[in-house]
Structures are given as structure tokens and as C-alpha cells.
Design an enzyme around this catalytic site. Sequence first.
Site, short mmCIF file in Angstrom:
data_model
loop_
_atom_site.label_atom_id
_atom_site.label_comp_id
_atom_site.label_asym_id
_atom_site.label_seq_id
_atom_site.Cartn_x
_atom_site.Cartn_y
_atom_site.Cartn_z
CD GLU B 28 -13.95 22.23 18.64
OE1 GLU B 28 -14.55 23.22 18.19
OE2 GLU B 28 -13.03 21.66 18.04
CG LEU B 57 -11.15 24.65 19.99
CD1 LEU B 57 -11.07 26.08 20.51
CD2 LEU B 57 -10.77 24.60 18.53
CD GLU B 59 -11.91 21.62 14.90
OE1 GLU B 59 -10.67 21.73 14.87
OE2 GLU B 59 -12.64 22.46 15.47
CD GLN B 81 -18.10 25.29 18.44
OE1 GLN B 81 -17.10 25.99 18.19
NE2 GLN B 81 -18.44 24.98 19.68
CG PHE B 82 -19.95 26.69 12.76
CD1 PHE B 82 -21.16 27.19 12.27
CD2 PHE B 82 -19.56 27.02 14.05
CE1 PHE B 82 -21.95 28.01 13.06
CE2 PHE B 82 -20.36 27.84 14.85
CZ PHE B 82 -21.56 28.34 14.35
CB ILE B 86 -15.15 19.03 8.79
CG1 ILE B 86 -15.07 17.56 9.20
CG2 ILE B 86 -15.25 19.21 7.28
CD1 ILE B 86 -16.33 16.79 9.01
CG HIS B 128 -18.81 30.11 11.02
ND1 HIS B 128 -17.58 30.72 10.86
CD2 HIS B 128 -18.97 29.93 12.35
CE1 HIS B 128 -17.04 30.91 12.06
NE2 HIS B 128 -17.85 30.42 12.98
#
Lengths: 342, 325
Positions: B28, B57, B59, B81-82, B86, B128
Site C-alpha cells: 500500500e 488496500l 493485506e 504498512q504497520f 498483518i 501500529h
Amino acid sequence: MEMTKWLDEQGNLIGDVAVPSDDVLKTMYAEMKRGRMIDTKMFKMQRQGRMALVAPVSGQEAIQVASALVLNKEDWIAPSYRDSVATMLHGMPLENIIRYFKGYSDGGGAPEGVNVLPVQIIIAAQMLHATGVAFASKIKGEQARTVTFFGDGATSQGDFHEALNFAAVYKLPVIFVCQNNQYAISTPVSKQMNTETIVERAKAYNMAYEYVDGNDILACYDVMKRAYDKAQDGPVFVEAVTYRLGPHTTSDDPKKYREQTEEQQWQQKDPLVRMRAFLEARGLWDAAFERAIEDRASEEIEEAVAKIEETPPPTLADMLEKVYETPPTLIQEQIDGLRGNE
Amino acid sequence: MSEKTIVQAINEALFHAMEHEDVVLLGEDVATNGGVFRVTDGLKEKFGPMRVIDTPLAESGIIGTAVGMSVNGLRPIAEIQFFGFIYEAMDQMVSQATRMRYRSNGRFHSPIVVRSPYGAGVNTPELHADSIEAIFSHSPGMKIVMPSSPYDAKGLLLAAIEDPDPVLFLEPMSIYRSVREEVPDEAYTVPIGEAKIVQEGTDATIVTWGPPVVWLQQVVEDYAKQGVSIELIDLRTVAPLDIHTIVASVEKTERLCIVHEAVKTNGIGAEIAALVSERAIFSLVGPIKRVTGFDSPYPAGTIERDWMPNPSRVKIAIDELLTYE
Ligand SMILES: Cc1ncc(C[n+]2csc(CCOP(=O)(O)OP(=O)(O)O)c2C)c(N)n1
Ligand SMILES: [Mg+2]
């Protein structure tokens, strides 16, 4: 939604269509029959305690044979657990298929040059692999197509939607073949979705689509050939409406969730019966032809079974060696322990 | 050779890796935007949008697509992304990527690299900052690399991309730009699965990974001033574990303290403690100590400081260890 149909239930041609050559027609029937025989045999073996668990294909041969027939060697299949007729026709050895359903850990390995992914148990997970395989083909500038098979139940999974969306956004050469066999174990399509058809989801992703009688192999073949050509420019969604004549697996009892009258109605639409009637009317089928197919398949099955019974399944230590390319220290210690060379 | 941050070192490694045609990058905002941390900056401009790919977007879609790409001969580097995001891709990570080799009896394998920034201390919104590496270490088939320095980050990432198995490459967000060191301009690898002895010592061993490696060096220095010699080990790879380096150290120092930023229960620290008990319990003079996060969801910003392991909690543990003879 208009359904593509070439044969009525009696095997009569509907409308004015260009029929494939006699050889192709006979191959279609022969492969369906071979698939049915193998399926029946594996089911029996399971009942005799010679197989672990089997997911029968019976009733769904037409779309699987048609799909495999339009593929070239370099094309890929990402299957579920109910697609062995298609994978076999694409080069997966019968021996592997039997080994897989016997619970041997090596059954999933297609030989080099046969582009068939291992059986996928997690519903819809293979659809993303198909998207990725197709993405790689596109990046590498290769012409290969990827076909992935899944059921009606799979359409409720996130991976289904993510795969369709990725493929549509990046215009990937992938064909999504949904075998709508009316049930996900016991759950009917009506509890799976609030839409009339599955194929209308393809519209939402702005991809090409086909809606076909999945028990009519001529229609399936026509649709798959078109899908194959179109897939050069982006994904194609195919909904093949069919029925699983047997149980979900060898551990399922369909009496719990469906009426016998319904099963009987679908037996009338058996793709083999219909194609046989069509061939017979054209003088392409007789008892000798049938027997020849049966003899060949029986021989093939016997040979495969004999070979398998000679080759023991991999051991635990063998399996541990397949977790990483090179076993890390702690796994190597476990392997050494098992092999007695600590 | 010049001084580089972890972000710069990783970016440089990606530029080297993408010289190989089979390496592609997806995730992303990784292409046009260069990633939310700019780790992938400039790559799309150089290698084009078919090799540096902004994905939808999703995962699971990113990891599942990467698995498929890898089966068909590419070496995808996927970005999450963070790290807390996941979870959306759990099945593709732990039951797909890790099992492709076994499931296909070795015919296929899935040499993907999954990069993700992780860890505490940057005042991020919820999910995050979590350190959930242990969850993945429970799935045989995956390797998990967690560098703590620019030099290791570059070398380990290049090793991860060459590695024939799936590698989860976790980037310490809190020290992305705060740590600098000399990093060669050319490509090189640092072997996966080898811990690094950051500081040799004789009186106690601290095993850790990620950002604590940085602040623990000060703790070790403080002890040195008092005449106490601490051995500091940076695991660098948490799966597979370099148990030999840990055991050799413990046999020498006889005292072990494990420090990690993750939740305590069933963390990697628990596995290290179990392995050391199996292999070196008679070398120990006292209990194995763990200084870790607490057994709660990773907390909101104002509680973060209390939650995270810190020098004073480590000193309490070490002081206790030093009382055992
Ligand atoms: C993620 C996941 N959830 C549940 C199951 C259990 N399960 C196996 S097959 C199946 C039904 C699948 O139905 P469908 O997609 O229609 O395929 P079919 O079996 O009819 O071919 C279910 C629920 C599973 N294998 N994976
Ligand atoms: Mg179904």
C-alpha cells in the site's frame, strides 16, 4: 442473466452452433468418464479403509474437463480439493492424486513442467495465488493463463473478493472458475449470498464474465475457449452451474440437508449421460467405445494403486526436511533424533 | 561508505536488489508515495510501475498475491504498512507462504520477503506499535529477521531477498532515523540466523533484539563503570534462533536476562528460557529473568512508557542476578 447452453437434457443441440471436431467430442466424453471412474474407485477405497478422506467430483466433470482442454502446457491451475479431474487432465499424475487423498505428504507435488499448485484446503486462499501467478506471467511478459477453481461457498470469503479486485485492477490473465454446485457442505447458495447469481459479482469488479450450464460440456468448452482468449487482456469470471451428486466428502451425509427428489432431478442432468446421448445420436458412441474407455481407466487405476502400495509414504523425518530448504539447527536436531544419528 | 540511517540503508538495499529482474515490490502506497516512511522512495521512478506496485488496500491480497508471484519465479518483497495490520493476512502468512514447500513436496516454494515497520515509542494510534513476532515464530517455515542497526538492516535485507524461504523482515520504527552508522555503498549480505555479540562480558548475559539493543548499550556501559562485565547479544534473527551463541554465552556468564518489547507470556523470551533450561541449566547460578512488555494489549500513548521495558527495570533484574553465586 442468460445462461450459455448448447445441449438440452436429452443431449439435443440447441440452436445453431459450431460443434468441435469428432475427436474433440470423443475426448470430452472419454475424459469425463475416466474422471467418474477414478472418483468412484477412490470413494470405494476410502470405504475399504485404503484412503484417508476423499472429496468426490462426480457431477462436476463437464466444467473441469472443458477447462483443462482449453489450456496449454505452460498454463497454470490453482485448484481446491475438488478439482482432480481438471488437474489430472493438465498433467497431475493419478498417482499423486491418490497419494494425496491417502494422506501421504508427498501427493501435492506436481512433476516438473506440470503447473498445478497443490490442493488448497483453506477456502478461497488459492484464488490469491492464482492472481499472483498471473501477475508474474504479466510482469515477465509471458502468455500463460492461470485458471483457479473454487466453489459457491468460497464467494463469501475475503480472499475471493481481494483476488477478483487485484486481478481486475491490474488486468491479470486469470480465469476464475466458480463451480456453483449449490452447496457449501450443507449450506445452500441462498444462505451464502443475497444475489440471484454469483456471476453478477464479476460485474461489480468490471471484469468479463460467462454464465454457463456447468453440466453441458459443449457449452462449458465454448465458454472456456472464449474466456481463454479474453484473459489475455484481463481477468474473466466463469460461473458454472452444476451439482455435486455425491456427498461433500466421504465423511458427509447429504440426507441431513437435501431432498432425494432434488438429487434425482440433478441425476437427470448428469453431464455424462447428456453427452453420451449427443454422441450416440451422431454415431460417435457405441458400447465398444464405452468399454474401451472403461478398460483403459481400470488399467490405469490398477497400475497407479499397485505402484502406490509399493512406495511407502514419506516419514516424519522426510517431512521435516521439507519445511525449509536447509533445516535450521533445531529442526536438524529433531531429524537426527528421528533418524537415530544423534 | 557513508553514515546512513536504517531507512536509508534499507532503501539502498532495495535499489541493489531490484537490479535483479525477478525482484518486485508491492504494498500500500509503496510506489508513487515511496511508502509512508519513504523506505521505498525513488524505486518506482527507477524501476517502473510494473515492478514497484501500489496495491489495493488489502493485506491478505498483498501476501497471497506475493505467494503466487513467488511460485511463478519472481522474488516479491511485500510491504505491510504497520505490523499490527498483518493480522488481516494471517492465513496467507502462516498457512500459505510457510507451507508451500512442504505441501508441494518441494516442487514449489515461496521465497517472499514481507517487510513491515514495528515497535513502540512513536506515539502511534492503536495497533501500529505491536511486537507480535512470536506469533509467527510458531509457524515453522518462516524466518523472522529483526535488525537493530543500519549495517545489519541492509545486509540482512539483501540476505532475506536471496533466501529460498519466506522471510518476515521487521523494521524498528522507533530507531528508523535516530541511529546512524557507516554503511558500505555496495551490496553485501549478513547471514540470517546468526546472533551478534554486541559487547563481550563475563558476569551476566543479556539477550535481546530490535530497539533495546540500542539503549541497552548504555546499561552495559553503566555496569562496566562499576566493574561488572555484561555480555550483550543482539539476536538479529528470532527464527531460526541462534541457540549456540546464547548457550555458549550463558555457560560463560552463568546468568541470563532476556529483554524484549513484546508481551511477556509465550514470547520469544519464553522459548529462549526453555531452550537454555534444556541445554545449560546446570551452568546457571540463578533463575532466568525476563524484562518485557506486560500481558495486555499494546497500550495507548500515555501508558507506553510504563509498559515498555526500560533501563531501570533491566537494572533491577541484573542486580538480582548478580546476587547469586
Ligand atoms: C477457511 C475455511 N473455512 C471452512 C472450511 C471448512 N469447509 C471445507 S469445504 C467447505 C464448503 C466449501 O463449499 P464450496 O466453496 O461451495 O465448495 P464445494 O465443497 O462445494 O466444492 C467448508 C465450509 C475450510 N476448509 N476453510
Ligand atoms: Mg459448493
